[in-house]
Design a protein around this motif. Structure first.
Motif, PDB file in Angstrom:
ATOM      1  N   GLY A 262       0.799  -1.231   0.000  1.00  0.00           N
ATOM      2  CA  GLY A 262       0.000   0.000   0.000  1.00  0.00           C
ATOM      3  C   GLY A 262       0.827   1.274   0.000  1.00  0.00           C
ATOM      4  O   GLY A 262       0.296   2.368   0.184  1.00  0.00           O
ATOM      5  N   ILE A 263       2.133   1.161  -0.224  1.00  0.00           N
ATOM      6  CA  ILE A 263       2.978   2.367  -0.205  1.00  0.00           C
ATOM      7  C   ILE A 263       2.657   3.276  -1.403  1.00  0.00           C
ATOM      8  O   ILE A 263       2.345   2.782  -2.498  1.00  0.00           O
ATOM      9  CB  ILE A 263       4.485   1.980  -0.193  1.00  0.00           C
ATOM     10  CG1 ILE A 263       5.343   3.195   0.216  1.00  0.00           C
ATOM     11  CG2 ILE A 263       4.928   1.450  -1.556  1.00  0.00           C
ATOM     12  CD1 ILE A 263       6.775   2.819   0.528  1.00  0.00           C
ATOM     13  N   ASN A 264       2.670   4.582  -1.179  1.00  0.00           N
ATOM     14  CA  ASN A 264       2.430   5.572  -2.238  1.00  0.00           C
ATOM     15  C   ASN A 264       3.592   6.544  -2.356  1.00  0.00           C
ATOM     16  O   ASN A 264       4.325   6.757  -1.377  1.00  0.00           O
ATOM     17  CB  ASN A 264       1.186   6.416  -1.916  1.00  0.00           C
ATOM     18  CG  ASN A 264      -0.089   5.723  -2.309  1.00  0.00           C
ATOM     19  OD1 ASN A 264      -0.081   4.828  -3.151  1.00  0.00           O
ATOM     20  ND2 ASN A 264      -1.186   6.129  -1.686  1.00  0.00           N
TER      21      ASN A 264
ATOM     22  N   LYS B 220      -2.178  10.481  -0.447  1.00  0.00           N
ATOM     23  CA  LYS B 220      -3.111   9.978  -1.459  1.00  0.00           C
ATOM     24  C   LYS B 220      -2.381   9.911  -2.805  1.00  0.00           C
ATOM     25  O   LYS B 220      -1.317  10.527  -2.980  1.00  0.00           O
ATOM     26  CB  LYS B 220      -4.310  10.918  -1.586  1.00  0.00           C
ATOM     27  CG  LYS B 220      -5.221  10.822  -0.382  1.00  0.00           C
ATOM     28  CD  LYS B 220      -6.525  11.557  -0.616  1.00  0.00           C
ATOM     29  CE  LYS B 220      -7.389  11.470   0.641  1.00  0.00           C
ATOM     30  NZ  LYS B 220      -8.317  12.584   0.752  1.00  0.00           N
ATOM     31  N   ILE B 221      -2.961   9.191  -3.747  1.00  0.00           N
ATOM     32  CA  ILE B 221      -2.348   9.140  -5.081  1.00  0.00           C
ATOM     33  C   ILE B 221      -2.591  10.467  -5.772  1.00  0.00           C
ATOM     34  O   ILE B 221      -3.729  10.949  -5.851  1.00  0.00           O
ATOM     35  CB  ILE B 221      -2.930   7.976  -5.914  1.00  0.00           C
ATOM     36  CG1 ILE B 221      -2.535   6.643  -5.229  1.00  0.00           C
ATOM     37  CG2 ILE B 221      -2.402   8.019  -7.351  1.00  0.00           C
ATOM     38  CD1 ILE B 221      -3.153   5.429  -5.873  1.00  0.00           C
TER      39      ILE B 221
ATOM     40  N   PHE C  34      -1.306  14.162 -10.651  1.00  0.00           N
ATOM     41  CA  PHE C  34      -0.314  14.615 -11.636  1.00  0.00           C
ATOM     42  C   PHE C  34       1.059  14.117 -11.206  1.00  0.00           C
ATOM     43  O   PHE C  34       1.239  13.660 -10.073  1.00  0.00           O
ATOM     44  CB  PHE C  34      -0.321  16.147 -11.765  1.00  0.00           C
ATOM     45  CG  PHE C  34      -0.140  16.864 -10.462  1.00  0.00           C
ATOM     46  CD1 PHE C  34       1.124  17.148  -9.972  1.00  0.00           C
ATOM     47  CD2 PHE C  34      -1.251  17.248  -9.704  1.00  0.00           C
ATOM     48  CE1 PHE C  34       1.291  17.805  -8.764  1.00  0.00           C
ATOM     49  CE2 PHE C  34      -1.086  17.900  -8.495  1.00  0.00           C
ATOM     50  CZ  PHE C  34       0.185  18.182  -8.024  1.00  0.00           C
ATOM     51  N   ASP C  35       2.011  14.217 -12.124  1.00  0.00           N
ATOM     52  CA  ASP C  35       3.364  13.746 -11.830  1.00  0.00           C
ATOM     53  C   ASP C  35       4.147  14.863 -11.145  1.00  0.00           C
ATOM     54  O   ASP C  35       4.391  15.913 -11.732  1.00  0.00           O
ATOM     55  CB  ASP C  35       4.050  13.319 -13.140  1.00  0.00           C
ATOM     56  CG  ASP C  35       5.467  12.812 -12.893  1.00  0.00           C
ATOM     57  OD1 ASP C  35       5.879  12.738 -11.710  1.00  0.00           O
ATOM     58  OD2 ASP C  35       6.155  12.499 -13.881  1.00  0.00           O
ATOM     59  N   LEU C  36       4.562  14.619  -9.924  1.00  0.00           N
ATOM     60  CA  LEU C  36       5.245  15.645  -9.141  1.00  0.00           C
ATOM     61  C   LEU C  36       6.633  15.948  -9.704  1.00  0.00           C
ATOM     62  O   LEU C  36       7.188  17.021  -9.484  1.00  0.00           O
ATOM     63  CB  LEU C  36       5.356  15.171  -7.687  1.00  0.00           C
ATOM     64  CG  LEU C  36       5.647  16.207  -6.630  1.00  0.00           C
ATOM     65  CD1 LEU C  36       4.664  17.359  -6.697  1.00  0.00           C
ATOM     66  CD2 LEU C  36       5.595  15.574  -5.246  1.00  0.00           C
TER      67      LEU C  36
ATOM     68  N   VAL D 128       1.298  21.000  -2.552  1.00  0.00           N
ATOM     69  CA  VAL D 128       1.925  19.783  -3.071  1.00  0.00           C
ATOM     70  C   VAL D 128       2.957  20.132  -4.150  1.00  0.00           C
ATOM     71  O   VAL D 128       4.079  19.620  -4.149  1.00  0.00           O
ATOM     72  CB  VAL D 128       0.849  18.822  -3.637  1.00  0.00           C
ATOM     73  CG1 VAL D 128       1.510  17.558  -4.180  1.00  0.00           C
ATOM     74  CG2 VAL D 128      -0.155  18.464  -2.555  1.00  0.00           C
ATOM     75  N   VAL D 129       2.571  21.049  -5.033  1.00  0.00           N
ATOM     76  CA  VAL D 129       3.464  21.519  -6.099  1.00  0.00           C
ATOM     77  C   VAL D 129       4.824  21.940  -5.518  1.00  0.00           C
ATOM     78  O   VAL D 129       5.878  21.740  -6.111  1.00  0.00           O
ATOM     79  CB  VAL D 129       2.806  22.700  -6.856  1.00  0.00           C
ATOM     80  CG1 VAL D 129       3.822  23.450  -7.705  1.00  0.00           C
ATOM     81  CG2 VAL D 129       1.642  22.202  -7.708  1.00  0.00           C
TER      82      VAL D 129
END
Lengths: 267, 267
Positions: A56-58, A100-101, A104-106, A122-123
């Motif tokens: 379950g790792i994100n 959370k998932i 977008f791609d960080l 997050v950005v």
């Protein structure tokens, strides 16, 4: 066990250590999972764990890993990262905060301006966005250090004013206990007052202009780097102060923000 | 002729120099007037001029004096000031800015609070009032240096907010293009956001509380020194950060604001 920084793992080969960081990337290989952990200085550290330990790792989970520091086998090192010679054989992982998932791609942010602003907390984990903040820090540091070297005194200018500081058109009004007050458009008046006492002064302060935003490059609140120098005898003297301060700022950037400037392709 | 600082006059005995400063005191003696000039660092410099050259001179006039640096005769030196071994035999004086006669003694200010505030630009020339500003500068410098030594990242927190940052009661409202905005009561939220990216952060920012002032010790706008540190494992770790920063601030004061603390009788 006390946590150690990623930097210190380099000197602990063969020892058991505890490290904390953000999950930057996840790769599976047979029964093992390879994680790149990221620390606050954007150092990366490779951790290898059994698959069953990381269910379950994100990406962006905050984790604590205990394990042994191993020298990587020849041919498996990564010269692109500071810790590329080692990896951690993780024996225990603890999730300090689950992510959370992300939608977008960080690593390669490509968002519209409203999305960018809505996701800003997050950005802000993206390397290039962080670089903007780091460069800002160094610009201000360079300004402050150069001004102090020239003998300028630093003060903090008021923001709430009883009048507008530069004309009246573009000023924000504040309800000050049912009276009218204004946000400073500039520290100009206060600088001039202090010069008559301290001779040479500067401040790093917020200034506010109530100009309706028409472009994405326009802001109503900004950091103002302000100097005021008394007893000036010639234009040349004034220009020399400006030159010394600007040179100091650029030297600081060159010395302490090279990596960030390269990232943003600024020369 | 280029102006020189008071400090440099000490090395120019026998030479002609030009100095600039504020008239701090005036004493007449026969055909001569003795002035103490004050510079921005509160250094004093004695200047002797023929009476006819200084007609109409007032305290706090801003002047430029050209003259010869002389060693004072034995018995006439003043060990209390840095330039006490010398004086300037002034040959030419130019008034850069004339002062009115002040309604109070700038050397020993004894005013009611409303008078004090109304005259603040002038009050600010008093040595003890200046000392407050200098101590403030050093407190903030000490905070910033200690925080940086611990690896904290400095950022600038927003002032104009779309919400109130700590409850809603004591917040200043701003008219933001006909919408409602608020002045930040604290950088708390922004610190927490940045910690998830930079790990350890601090800011020196203005904070605003709309609490009606009941005492003379109460202010609606203040400079807030704020840290936020992530990955803390114990209360002890947190206390150790606080201790190191506070120690750094006091050391800075002890080292660089001794004169100012003595002036205000603070031990």
């Amino acid at each position: 066990m006390k946590k150690i920084s990623f930097e210190k793992t380099l000197k602990r080969i063969g020892e058991r250590v505890k490290v904390l960081g953000w999950v930057h990337s996840i790769r599976e290989h047979k029964n093992f999972v390879f994680l790149d952990l990221r620390d606050e200085k954007d150092w990366m550290l490779q951790v290898v764990l059994e698959k069953k330990l990381v269910e379950g790792i994100n990406l962006e989970d905050v984790v604590e890993v205990e394990g042994e520091v191993l020298k990587r086998p020849e041919g498996m090192t990564n010269p692109k990262i500071e810790t590329g010679e080692i990896e951690i054989k993780g024996e225990k992982i603890r999730f300090l905060s689950k992510s959370k998932i992300l939608p977008f791609d960080l690593k390669e942010i490509n968002l519209s301006l409203p999305e960018y602003l809505n996701w800003f907390p997050v950005v802000l984990k993206n390397e290039k966005v962080k670089a903007i903040f780091k460069i800002q820090e160094k610009i201000i540091e360079g300004f402050r250090e150069s001004a102090k070297k020239l003998g300028l005194f630093e003060f903090h200018s008021p923001i709430l004013c009883a009048f507008s500081s530069e004309g009246g058109a573009e000023v924000f009004k504040v309800d000050y206990f049912s009276k009218e007050a204004f946000l400073a458009q500039s520290p100009q008046l206060y600088k001039q007052i202090l010069v008559s006492s301290f001779g040479k002064v500067f401040c790093v302060t917020k200034a506010f202009r109530a100009e309706p935003s028409l472009t994405s490059r326009h802001i109503c609140e900004f950091v103002s780097l302000d100097c005021e120098v008394g007893f000036i005898e010639s234009l040349e003297e004034l220009l020399s102060v400006c030159e010394k301060i600007l040179k100091g700022m650029f030297k600081k950037l060159e010395k302490e923000a090279k990596k960030e400037l390269n990232l943003l392709k600024i020369e």
